[in-house]
Design an enzyme around this catalytic site. Sequence first.
Site, PDB file in Angstrom:
ATOM      1  N   PHE A 118       0.827  -1.213   0.000  1.00 46.15           N
ATOM      2  CA  PHE A 118       0.000   0.000   0.000  1.00 46.15           C
ATOM      3  C   PHE A 118       0.862   1.265   0.000  1.00 46.15           C
ATOM      4  CE2 PHE A 118      -2.253   2.858   3.246  1.00 46.15           C
ATOM      5  CZ  PHE A 118      -2.861   3.641   2.262  1.00 46.15           C
TER       6      PHE A 118
ATOM      7  N   ASP B 274      11.626 -13.538   0.046  1.00 49.45           N
ATOM      8  CA  ASP B 274      11.604 -13.248   1.475  1.00 49.45           C
ATOM      9  C   ASP B 274      12.916 -12.578   1.882  1.00 49.45           C
ATOM     10  OD1 ASP B 274      11.450 -13.222   4.191  1.00 49.45           O
ATOM     11  OD2 ASP B 274      10.901 -15.326   4.418  1.00 49.45           O
TER      12      ASP B 274
ATOM     13  N   ALA C 208       9.047  -2.913   3.814  1.00 53.72           N
ATOM     14  CA  ALA C 208       8.624  -4.302   3.913  1.00 53.72           C
ATOM     15  C   ALA C 208       8.542  -4.734   5.371  1.00 53.72           C
ATOM     16  CB  ALA C 208       9.601  -5.202   3.156  1.00 53.72           C
TER      17      ALA C 208
ATOM     18  N   ARG D  79       5.899  -7.315   8.374  1.00 54.29           N
ATOM     19  CA  ARG D  79       4.642  -7.991   8.690  1.00 54.29           C
ATOM     20  C   ARG D  79       3.746  -7.007   9.418  1.00 54.29           C
ATOM     21  NH1 ARG D  79       1.853 -11.990  12.024  1.00 54.29           N
ATOM     22  NH2 ARG D  79       1.131 -13.659  10.662  1.00 54.29           N
ATOM     23  N   ALA D  80       2.653  -6.642   8.783  1.00 54.73           N
ATOM     24  CA  ALA D  80       1.764  -5.614   9.332  1.00 54.73           C
ATOM     25  C   ALA D  80       0.893  -6.194  10.437  1.00 54.73           C
ATOM     26  CB  ALA D  80       0.887  -5.037   8.222  1.00 54.73           C
TER      27      ALA D  80
ATOM     28  N   TYR E  90       3.437  -6.984  17.118  1.00 54.02           N
ATOM     29  CA  TYR E  90       3.758  -6.036  16.049  1.00 54.02           C
ATOM     30  C   TYR E  90       4.599  -4.884  16.575  1.00 54.02           C
ATOM     31  CZ  TYR E  90       2.920  -2.441  12.476  1.00 54.02           C
ATOM     32  OH  TYR E  90       3.071  -1.462  11.528  1.00 54.02           O
TER      33      TYR E  90
ATOM     34  N   LYS F 178       8.724  -4.167  15.955  1.00 52.03           N
ATOM     35  CA  LYS F 178       9.141  -2.922  15.312  1.00 52.03           C
ATOM     36  C   LYS F 178      10.148  -2.183  16.194  1.00 52.03           C
ATOM     37  CE  LYS F 178       6.895  -2.404  11.314  1.00 52.03           C
ATOM     38  NZ  LYS F 178       7.537  -2.064  10.031  1.00 52.03           N
TER      39      LYS F 178
ATOM     40  N   GLY G  97     -24.235   1.400   5.479  1.00 58.49           N
ATOM     41  CA  GLY G  97     -25.302   2.147   6.138  1.00 58.49           C
ATOM     42  C   GLY G  97     -25.910   1.455   7.326  1.00 58.49           C
TER      43      GLY G  97
END
Length: 328
Positions: free
Chosen positions: A22, A60, A83, A85-86, A154, A158, A203
């Site tokens: 993204f 990888d 790059a 792992r989110a 995560y 990081k 909605g």
Amino acid sequence: MVLKSTTARDGALIAVTGAGGFIGTALTSQLRNVGRRYRGIVRSATFPQTPAGEYQMIGDLANASDTALSRALAGARAVVHLAGRAHVMHEPLREPLGAYRETNVVATQRVAKAAVRAGVKRFLFVSTIKVNGGATLRGCPFQESDPPHPHEAYGCTKWEAEQALWEIAQPAGMSCFILRPPLVYGPQVRGNFLALWRAVERGVPLPLGRIDNRRNLLYVGNLIHAIVALLDSPQDDGGTWLIADREAVSTPELVNRIAAAMRIPSPLAKMPVTLLRAGAAVTGRRAMASRLVDSLEIDASSLVRRIGPMPYSLDQGLMATAAWWRSR
């Protein structure tokens, strides 16, 4: 000591890991649009080669050979490491820490070492605000001076990656720039923000109207602006900066603004926050409830002093996202 900038305004090559993701897609598109040279490093997909940019498939990063990594970064004056792992809301692995560590820590170490071997001058790493923690008291935003306090795999990995990067970059004289963003949104967005977007579009009443919090987000255009500005900065001294859109909003405000951007009625309904939390506890969705109910404020003033204000407002970012959504 402040040294002369050695980045890409002189036509130097920028290597981008995670170029197919993204944020990577948005960054390489911007670089291509302004005629900047880049090399997108991707895991498996095929991307078109262009005069300004090329793509190299490497698989990888944690397990790629030193030769492949050195070849991918050869000739680059700067690396943007995206790059990783989110974070995911519904983690499929029972023990995810190992998978996060392999992708977020080991891969970062290996890319950083390859960058040193290749003579890269600047290394920019997009980390996460989760290094600071998962929530703030209202009116008490996170700052760079706060001690790291990650809670989940995560954020923990990081933070480990940040420390490993400094240990590699500093002795080698490679400038290191780290950004800690909150949730990033914009055209091509995925994950939790896309789920909220779809819920607003359907909605179906969203019982979030009584939430009274403040949360910062980050439009991808603002993130790309900051990345390029740091790469182009005449100052080579690196650092760690928090980054966010100019304003924080409550969850109900965000829902209303998403609906306005989509030109549809807001689906907000009201339910006591205590009931929201109780329902989330029963259904095993405490983390999701926390992201909707708790505050997460960010003081990005240090970065603004370095590169200037973010160019896009929250509403501009939501309008751009809505335009993409309608054009799909």
